[in-house]
Scaffold this motif. Structure first.
Motif, PDB file in Angstrom:
ATOM      1  N   PHE A  16       0.847  -1.188   0.000  1.00 13.86           N
ATOM      2  CA  PHE A  16       0.000   0.000   0.000  1.00 13.86           C
ATOM      3  C   PHE A  16       0.883   1.238   0.000  1.00 13.86           C
ATOM      4  CE2 PHE A  16      -2.777  -3.184   1.989  1.00 13.86           C
ATOM      5  CZ  PHE A  16      -3.844  -3.110   1.124  1.00 13.86           C
ATOM      6  N   ASN A  18       1.656   5.189  -2.244  1.00 14.32           N
ATOM      7  CA  ASN A  18       0.995   6.207  -3.072  1.00 14.32           C
ATOM      8  C   ASN A  18       0.977   5.797  -4.534  1.00 14.32           C
ATOM      9  OD1 ASN A  18       0.439   7.857  -0.934  1.00 14.32           O
ATOM     10  ND2 ASN A  18       2.361   8.978  -1.111  1.00 14.32           N
ATOM     11  N   GLU A  21      -1.814   3.208  -5.045  1.00  7.43           N
ATOM     12  CA  GLU A  21      -3.131   3.846  -5.016  1.00  7.43           C
ATOM     13  C   GLU A  21      -3.397   4.619  -6.305  1.00  7.43           C
ATOM     14  OE1 GLU A  21      -5.571   3.619  -2.756  1.00  7.43           O
ATOM     15  OE2 GLU A  21      -4.359   2.125  -1.730  1.00  7.43           O
ATOM     16  N   ASN A  24      -4.106   2.034  -9.035  1.00 12.97           N
ATOM     17  CA  ASN A  24      -5.401   1.418  -8.783  1.00 12.97           C
ATOM     18  C   ASN A  24      -6.525   2.347  -9.246  1.00 12.97           C
ATOM     19  OD1 ASN A  24      -7.372  -0.311  -7.837  1.00 12.97           O
ATOM     20  ND2 ASN A  24      -7.249   0.436  -5.747  1.00 12.97           N
TER      21      ASN A  24
END
Length: 53
Positions: A16, A18, A21, A24
Motif C-alpha cells: 500500500f 501512493n 493507489e 489502482n
C-alpha cells in the motif's frame, strides 16, 4: 539532483503505497469507461454478457 525527483517519486513500490493507489485509481477509471462504452454501443449489460444474469 532535483531533476531525479519526478523519477524517484513515481517509482514502483510493493504494498500500500501512493504509487499503488494511483495506479489502482487509474485502472478503475479505465475499466469503468470501457464498461460504459461497451454498454452504450451494444445496448447490452456487461453482466448479462458475462453470464451472471
Amino acid at each position: 539532483m532535483s531533476f531525479l525527483l519526478p523519477i524517484l517519486s513515481n517509482r514502483w513500490m510493493w504494498g500500500f503505497s501512493n504509487g499503488a493507489e494511483t495506479w489502482n485509481g487509474r485502472l478503475a477509471m479505465l475499466s469503468f469507461f470501457i464498461i460504459f462504452c461497451f454498454e452504450y454501443i451494444y445496448s447490452f449489460p456487461v453482466l448479462n454478457f458475462l453470464g451472471f444474469f
